[in-house]
Design a protein around this motif. Structure first.
Motif, PDB file in Angstrom:
ATOM      1  N   ARG A   1     -38.971 -16.593 -30.545  1.00  0.00           N
ATOM      2  CA  ARG A   1     -38.116 -17.723 -30.858  1.00  0.00           C
ATOM      3  C   ARG A   1     -36.812 -17.610 -30.076  1.00  0.00           C
ATOM      4  O   ARG A   1     -36.346 -16.519 -29.742  1.00  0.00           O
ATOM      5  CB  ARG A   1     -37.886 -17.771 -32.364  1.00  0.00           C
ATOM      6  CG  ARG A   1     -39.168 -18.089 -33.142  1.00  0.00           C
ATOM      7  CD  ARG A   1     -38.965 -18.065 -34.635  1.00  0.00           C
ATOM      8  NE  ARG A   1     -38.659 -16.725 -35.134  1.00  0.00           N
ATOM      9  CZ  ARG A   1     -38.451 -16.443 -36.414  1.00  0.00           C
ATOM     10  NH1 ARG A   1     -38.503 -17.404 -37.324  1.00  0.00           N
ATOM     11  NH2 ARG A   1     -38.184 -15.207 -36.793  1.00  0.00           N
ATOM     12  N   LEU A   2     -36.188 -18.749 -29.795  1.00  0.00           N
ATOM     13  CA  LEU A   2     -35.076 -18.791 -28.855  1.00  0.00           C
ATOM     14  C   LEU A   2     -33.834 -18.069 -29.347  1.00  0.00           C
ATOM     15  O   LEU A   2     -33.026 -17.608 -28.544  1.00  0.00           O
ATOM     16  CB  LEU A   2     -34.731 -20.249 -28.533  1.00  0.00           C
ATOM     17  CG  LEU A   2     -35.788 -21.018 -27.746  1.00  0.00           C
ATOM     18  CD1 LEU A   2     -35.388 -22.482 -27.626  1.00  0.00           C
ATOM     19  CD2 LEU A   2     -35.973 -20.418 -26.361  1.00  0.00           C
ATOM     20  N   LEU A   3     -33.627 -18.008 -30.658  1.00  0.00           N
ATOM     21  CA  LEU A   3     -32.404 -17.416 -31.196  1.00  0.00           C
ATOM     22  C   LEU A   3     -32.705 -16.158 -32.016  1.00  0.00           C
ATOM     23  O   LEU A   3     -32.007 -15.849 -32.973  1.00  0.00           O
ATOM     24  CB  LEU A   3     -31.653 -18.442 -32.047  1.00  0.00           C
ATOM     25  CG  LEU A   3     -31.242 -19.727 -31.326  1.00  0.00           C
ATOM     26  CD1 LEU A   3     -30.501 -20.654 -32.280  1.00  0.00           C
ATOM     27  CD2 LEU A   3     -30.390 -19.431 -30.103  1.00  0.00           C
ATOM     28  N   GLU A   4     -33.714 -15.436 -31.628  1.00  0.00           N
ATOM     29  CA  GLU A   4     -34.118 -14.245 -32.369  1.00  0.00           C
ATOM     30  C   GLU A   4     -32.945 -13.278 -32.538  1.00  0.00           C
ATOM     31  O   GLU A   4     -32.329 -12.853 -31.558  1.00  0.00           O
ATOM     32  CB  GLU A   4     -35.259 -13.536 -31.632  1.00  0.00           C
ATOM     33  CG  GLU A   4     -36.089 -12.620 -32.505  1.00  0.00           C
ATOM     34  CD  GLU A   4     -36.977 -13.387 -33.477  1.00  0.00           C
ATOM     35  OE1 GLU A   4     -36.982 -13.001 -34.661  1.00  0.00           O
ATOM     36  OE2 GLU A   4     -37.636 -14.356 -33.063  1.00  0.00           O
ATOM     37  N   GLY A   5     -32.635 -12.965 -33.803  1.00  0.00           N
ATOM     38  CA  GLY A   5     -31.601 -11.991 -34.095  1.00  0.00           C
ATOM     39  C   GLY A   5     -30.178 -12.498 -34.030  1.00  0.00           C
ATOM     40  O   GLY A   5     -29.236 -11.748 -34.295  1.00  0.00           O
ATOM     41  N   GLN A   6     -29.970 -13.770 -33.699  1.00  0.00           N
ATOM     42  CA  GLN A   6     -28.610 -14.316 -33.634  1.00  0.00           C
ATOM     43  C   GLN A   6     -28.024 -14.466 -35.042  1.00  0.00           C
ATOM     44  O   GLN A   6     -28.758 -14.599 -36.030  1.00  0.00           O
ATOM     45  CB  GLN A   6     -28.623 -15.686 -32.962  1.00  0.00           C
ATOM     46  CG  GLN A   6     -29.115 -15.676 -31.524  1.00  0.00           C
ATOM     47  CD  GLN A   6     -27.993 -15.415 -30.533  1.00  0.00           C
ATOM     48  OE1 GLN A   6     -26.856 -15.183 -30.911  1.00  0.00           O
ATOM     49  NE2 GLN A   6     -28.314 -15.450 -29.264  1.00  0.00           N
ATOM     50  N   VAL A   7     -26.712 -14.441 -35.133  1.00  0.00           N
ATOM     51  CA  VAL A   7     -26.014 -14.670 -36.397  1.00  0.00           C
ATOM     52  C   VAL A   7     -25.125 -15.894 -36.213  1.00  0.00           C
ATOM     53  O   VAL A   7     -24.246 -15.907 -35.340  1.00  0.00           O
ATOM     54  CB  VAL A   7     -25.164 -13.455 -36.813  1.00  0.00           C
ATOM     55  CG1 VAL A   7     -24.448 -13.745 -38.126  1.00  0.00           C
ATOM     56  CG2 VAL A   7     -26.037 -12.210 -36.938  1.00  0.00           C
ATOM     57  N   ALA A   8     -25.365 -16.920 -37.005  1.00  0.00           N
ATOM     58  CA  ALA A   8     -24.702 -18.213 -36.810  1.00  0.00           C
ATOM     59  C   ALA A   8     -23.733 -18.527 -37.941  1.00  0.00           C
ATOM     60  O   ALA A   8     -23.901 -18.071 -39.075  1.00  0.00           O
ATOM     61  CB  ALA A   8     -25.746 -19.324 -36.707  1.00  0.00           C
ATOM     62  N   LEU A   9     -22.741 -19.321 -37.606  1.00  0.00           N
ATOM     63  CA  LEU A   9     -21.852 -19.959 -38.577  1.00  0.00           C
ATOM     64  C   LEU A   9     -21.841 -21.439 -38.253  1.00  0.00           C
ATOM     65  O   LEU A   9     -21.559 -21.820 -37.110  1.00  0.00           O
ATOM     66  CB  LEU A   9     -20.431 -19.390 -38.465  1.00  0.00           C
ATOM     67  CG  LEU A   9     -19.308 -20.219 -39.106  1.00  0.00           C
ATOM     68  CD1 LEU A   9     -19.486 -20.326 -40.615  1.00  0.00           C
ATOM     69  CD2 LEU A   9     -17.935 -19.630 -38.762  1.00  0.00           C
ATOM     70  N   VAL A  10     -22.168 -22.276 -39.222  1.00  0.00           N
ATOM     71  CA  VAL A  10     -22.142 -23.729 -39.034  1.00  0.00           C
ATOM     72  C   VAL A  10     -21.115 -24.296 -39.999  1.00  0.00           C
ATOM     73  O   VAL A  10     -21.275 -24.196 -41.223  1.00  0.00           O
ATOM     74  CB  VAL A  10     -23.520 -24.365 -39.291  1.00  0.00           C
ATOM     75  CG1 VAL A  10     -23.453 -25.876 -39.045  1.00  0.00           C
ATOM     76  CG2 VAL A  10     -24.587 -23.728 -38.399  1.00  0.00           C
ATOM     77  N   THR A  11     -20.051 -24.879 -39.473  1.00  0.00           N
ATOM     78  CA  THR A  11     -19.067 -25.500 -40.350  1.00  0.00           C
ATOM     79  C   THR A  11     -19.546 -26.893 -40.742  1.00  0.00           C
ATOM     80  O   THR A  11     -20.260 -27.561 -39.986  1.00  0.00           O
ATOM     81  CB  THR A  11     -17.678 -25.575 -39.690  1.00  0.00           C
ATOM     82  OG1 THR A  11     -17.724 -26.457 -38.559  1.00  0.00           O
ATOM     83  CG2 THR A  11     -17.211 -24.195 -39.249  1.00  0.00           C
ATOM     84  N   GLY A  12     -19.157 -27.329 -41.940  1.00  0.00           N
ATOM     85  CA  GLY A  12     -19.617 -28.630 -42.421  1.00  0.00           C
ATOM     86  C   GLY A  12     -21.121 -28.671 -42.595  1.00  0.00           C
ATOM     87  O   GLY A  12     -21.763 -29.674 -42.291  1.00  0.00           O
ATOM     88  N   ALA A  13     -21.687 -27.577 -43.122  1.00  0.00           N
ATOM     89  CA  ALA A  13     -23.143 -27.453 -43.177  1.00  0.00           C
ATOM     90  C   ALA A  13     -23.776 -28.214 -44.332  1.00  0.00           C
ATOM     91  O   ALA A  13     -25.001 -28.259 -44.439  1.00  0.00           O
ATOM     92  CB  ALA A  13     -23.534 -25.980 -43.258  1.00  0.00           C
ATOM     93  N   GLY A  14     -22.956 -28.825 -45.201  1.00  0.00           N
ATOM     94  CA  GLY A  14     -23.522 -29.595 -46.294  1.00  0.00           C
ATOM     95  C   GLY A  14     -23.929 -30.995 -45.895  1.00  0.00           C
ATOM     96  O   GLY A  14     -24.679 -31.654 -46.613  1.00  0.00           O
ATOM     97  N   GLY A  15     -23.440 -31.483 -44.734  1.00  0.00           N
ATOM     98  CA  GLY A  15     -23.757 -32.830 -44.260  1.00  0.00           C
ATOM     99  C   GLY A  15     -25.011 -32.862 -43.415  1.00  0.00           C
ATOM    100  O   GLY A  15     -25.604 -31.826 -43.103  1.00  0.00           O
ATOM    101  N   GLY A  16     -25.401 -34.062 -43.004  1.00  0.00           N
ATOM    102  CA  GLY A  16     -26.673 -34.236 -42.309  1.00  0.00           C
ATOM    103  C   GLY A  16     -26.796 -33.454 -41.013  1.00  0.00           C
ATOM    104  O   GLY A  16     -27.777 -32.738 -40.792  1.00  0.00           O
ATOM    105  N   ILE A  17     -25.816 -33.587 -40.104  1.00  0.00           N
ATOM    106  CA  ILE A  17     -25.901 -32.892 -38.828  1.00  0.00           C
ATOM    107  C   ILE A  17     -25.791 -31.386 -39.035  1.00  0.00           C
ATOM    108  O   ILE A  17     -26.578 -30.608 -38.469  1.00  0.00           O
ATOM    109  CB  ILE A  17     -24.816 -33.399 -37.858  1.00  0.00           C
ATOM    110  CG1 ILE A  17     -25.113 -34.849 -37.448  1.00  0.00           C
ATOM    111  CG2 ILE A  17     -24.739 -32.510 -36.624  1.00  0.00           C
ATOM    112  CD1 ILE A  17     -24.057 -35.465 -36.549  1.00  0.00           C
ATOM    113  N   GLY A  18     -24.832 -30.949 -39.848  1.00  0.00           N
ATOM    114  CA  GLY A  18     -24.682 -29.527 -40.098  1.00  0.00           C
ATOM    115  C   GLY A  18     -25.922 -28.913 -40.716  1.00  0.00           C
ATOM    116  O   GLY A  18     -26.345 -27.809 -40.357  1.00  0.00           O
TER     117      GLY A  18
END
Length: 247
Positions: free
Chosen positions: A2-19
């Motif tokens: 998979r393209l993001l294997e092992g990555q650690v992400a933070l998504v701001t505004g993750a409660g909305g549709g795009i997030g």
């Protein structure tokens, strides 16, 4: 693989549709942990967290008001500590109120600019302090950065600045191996949009070469691509609307 294997992400505004779409796609593509920031939509973010855990990834739901610089730095530190590092923050949180420019107050202007732009600046600055070479920051901008709409002066200006901030950050953080890009969506579908704005949705469908609105997954796929390689780039995701002549 998979393209993001092992990555650690933070998504701001993750409660909305795009997030939500970005966070889920990152987990699908192998991220080991995803921090789902929210300010008011905590229950929605927790629902997304449960789905992310179904992919075998760790999910945390930190809350913060990103109009506050210190809160941005605390958010990034918490995401890195609870996620075991940080490699792929996505600055998605934003607001899009409508207000005529002649009657707009400086306070109304600042609220939009602080939410959309200053938060991206502060979160990027904080993320660069905890990421090593190979880290990738993505801002969610808008096609309104180039084509403003009436009553969106504060929003359009903030998104144009987001694009330029990313390019500036790409220049300055590039020697440290950190990449910075933007995704500029067009009209992205969400529940109730067609009922709330039927004439706008129909107008968009007529103008878009693909004949449809975008969906959160379209934006999420662009973020996955940018998290893999590229820097200083603005990737437009608008179904081809920007290709249509305006004269």
């Amino acid at each position: 693989m998979r393209l993001l294997e092992g990555q650690v992400a933070l998504v701001t505004g993750a409660g909305g549709g795009i997030g939500r779409g970005i966070a889920l796609r990152f987990a699908e593509q192998g991220a080991s942990a995803v921090a789902l920031h929210c300010r008011t939509a905590a229950s929605a973010a927790r629902e997304v967290a449960a789905r992310i855990e179904d992919f075998g990834a760790r999910a945390v739901v930190p809350e913060a008001d990103l109009r506050d610089e210190d809160a941005c730095h605390r958010l990034v530190r918490e995401a890195a500590e609870r996620g075991g590092g940080l490699t792929a923050p996505v600055n998605n949180a934003g607001v899009q109120p409508t207000r005529p420019l002649p009657g707009m107050t400086a306070a109304q202007w600042r609220d939009v600019v602080d939410t959309n732009l200053t938060s991206a600046f502060a979160c990027t600055q904080a993320a660069a302090e905890v990421m090593g070479p190979g880290g990738s920051v993505t801002h969610i901008a808008s096609i309104e950065a180039r084509q403003p709409a009436p009553e969106h002066a504060h929003y359009s200006a903030s998104k144009a600045a987001v694009v330029t901030h990313a390019r500036s950050a790409a220049l300055e953080y590039g020697p440290r191996g950190i990449r910075v890009n933007t995704v500029s969506p067009g009209l992205i579908d969400r529940e109730g949009l067609a009922q709330a704005w039927p004439e706008g949705v129909e107008r968009w469908r007529r103008k878009a070469p693909l004949g449809r609105l975008g969906c959160p997954e379209d934006v999420a796929d662009a973020c996955v691509f940018l998290a893999s390689w590229v820097t200083g780039h603005d990737l437009v995701v608008d179904g081809g609307v920007s290709a249509r002549p305006t004269w």
